[in-house]
Design a protein around this motif. Structure first.
Motif, mmCIF file in Angstrom:
data_model
loop_
_atom_site.group_PDB
_atom_site.id
_atom_site.type_symbol
_atom_site.label_atom_id
_atom_site.label_comp_id
_atom_site.label_asym_id
_atom_site.label_seq_id
_atom_site.Cartn_x
_atom_site.Cartn_y
_atom_site.Cartn_z
ATOM 1 N N ARG A 179 0.837 -1.203 0.000
ATOM 2 C CA ARG A 179 0.000 0.000 0.000
ATOM 3 C C ARG A 179 0.873 1.254 0.000
ATOM 4 N NH1 ARG A 179 -4.454 0.852 4.585
ATOM 5 N NH2 ARG A 179 -5.618 -0.543 3.235
ATOM 6 N N ALA A 180 1.876 1.283 0.863
ATOM 7 C CA ALA A 180 2.762 2.450 0.952
ATOM 8 C C ALA A 180 3.499 2.678 -0.364
ATOM 9 C CB ALA A 180 3.763 2.261 2.090
ATOM 10 N N ILE A 193 4.542 5.922 12.489
ATOM 11 C CA ILE A 193 3.904 7.235 12.625
ATOM 12 C C ILE A 193 4.399 8.158 11.522
ATOM 13 C CG2 ILE A 193 3.761 9.296 14.095
ATOM 14 C CD1 ILE A 193 3.821 7.280 16.522
ATOM 15 N N ASP A 194 5.699 8.164 11.296
ATOM 16 C CA ASP A 194 6.262 9.005 10.238
ATOM 17 C C ASP A 194 5.771 8.561 8.864
ATOM 18 O OD1 ASP A 194 7.540 10.223 12.356
ATOM 19 O OD2 ASP A 194 9.558 9.622 11.751
ATOM 20 N N MET A 205 1.938 9.349 4.137
ATOM 21 C CA MET A 205 0.810 8.868 3.343
ATOM 22 C C MET A 205 -0.335 9.884 3.322
ATOM 23 S SD MET A 205 1.875 6.062 2.095
ATOM 24 C CE MET A 205 3.519 6.733 2.145
ATOM 25 N N VAL A 206 -0.452 10.701 4.354
ATOM 26 C CA VAL A 206 -1.511 11.711 4.398
ATOM 27 C C VAL A 206 -1.076 12.982 3.668
ATOM 28 C CG1 VAL A 206 -3.015 13.097 5.898
ATOM 29 C CG2 VAL A 206 -2.421 10.755 6.558
ATOM 30 N N ASP A 207 0.197 13.326 3.763
ATOM 31 C CA ASP A 207 0.741 14.528 3.107
ATOM 32 C C ASP A 207 0.924 14.237 1.612
ATOM 33 O OD1 ASP A 207 1.938 16.949 2.504
ATOM 34 O OD2 ASP A 207 3.879 16.375 3.341
ATOM 35 N N LEU A 208 -0.160 14.243 0.890
ATOM 36 C CA LEU A 208 -0.180 13.791 -0.503
ATOM 37 C C LEU A 208 0.741 14.580 -1.427
ATOM 38 C CD1 LEU A 208 -4.011 13.130 -0.845
ATOM 39 C CD2 LEU A 208 -2.192 11.439 -0.533
ATOM 40 N N GLU A 230 -6.118 17.315 2.494
ATOM 41 C CA GLU A 230 -5.423 16.034 2.654
ATOM 42 C C GLU A 230 -6.011 15.244 3.823
ATOM 43 O OE1 GLU A 230 -1.014 17.193 0.956
ATOM 44 O OE2 GLU A 230 -1.606 17.927 2.942
ATOM 45 N N TYR A 231 -6.368 15.928 4.893
ATOM 46 C CA TYR A 231 -7.004 15.292 6.046
ATOM 47 C C TYR A 231 -8.339 14.673 5.635
ATOM 48 C CZ TYR A 231 -8.995 15.023 10.807
ATOM 49 O OH TYR A 231 -9.565 14.609 11.987
#
Length: 198
Positions: free
Chosen positions: A36-37, A106-107, A112-115, A125-126
């Protein structure tokens, strides 16, 4: 009780780690996380070298979590085992004091959120992260959760930096009380997590 510590940990197991939704964590979940990552990082493109890099990170995380939480050494971590390990390693601690592999996860989550890779998680993004993790039928609740996360510095910046995300994540897992970190993953609902029999 949606934001209780117990429910927050249920959320982490169900929506962040138990990728195959079989009710427990095992090595396969972390292979799935690595793939996924790789795809998210490549914006849909696959890179074997990136996959190997993420497999190294995710399997390291699995091994550390298994060491901390697989109390009966059956190769699977139940939600109860995970909760016990989080209580022992995260409650009352800051990000810097978390297990190394958990800090790496966590990092990874931040990335993954900071597209757009600009170092700040914005409201857009959130929103994207929330609606792709679990069922949400009200965008206003997502926006309200994001607003509840932000402090004055976050508002001036237009979002959440990595260091702030680390702080909020540590509160999400390590602070049993209500705090801004409880909104890190959006508007939570109560999660009934049934243990799978061996």
């Amino acid at each position: 009780m949606a934001y209780s510590w117990d429910n927050r940990v249920n959320f982490v197991v169900r929506h962040l780690y138990d990728i195959d939704s079989n009710g427990y964590l095992d090595e396969r979940d972390f292979f799935c996380l690595a793939l996924r990552a790789t795809i998210i990082d490549g914006k849909g493109q696959f890179s074997n070298s990136k996959l190997q890099e993420y497999q190294h990170v995710m399997l390291g995380l699995w091994e550390e979590i298994a060491e901390l939480a697989d109390f009966n050494k059956d190769g699977r971590i139940s939600t109860d085992e995970f909760k016990e390990a989080v209580q022992q390693t995260c409650i009352g601690r800051k990000y810097e004091d978390f297990p190394q592999a958990m800090k790496m996860f966590i990092d990874y989550n931040f990335k993954m959120v900071d597209l757009n890779d600009d170092g700040i998680i914005t409201a857009d993004e959130y929103r994207f992260s929330c609606v792709t993790k679990f069922a949400i039928d009200d965008i206003e609740s997502v926006d309200e959760s994001f607003d509840n996360l932000l402090n004055d510095d976050d508002r001036r910046r237009g979002g959440i930096t990595l260091s702030r995300y680390q702080e909020l994540y540590a509160d999400f897992l390590g602070n049993p009380d209500e705090c801004p970190g409880i909104y890190l993953f959006g508007p939570l609902s109560e999660i009934a997590y049934t243990e799978i029999e061996s």
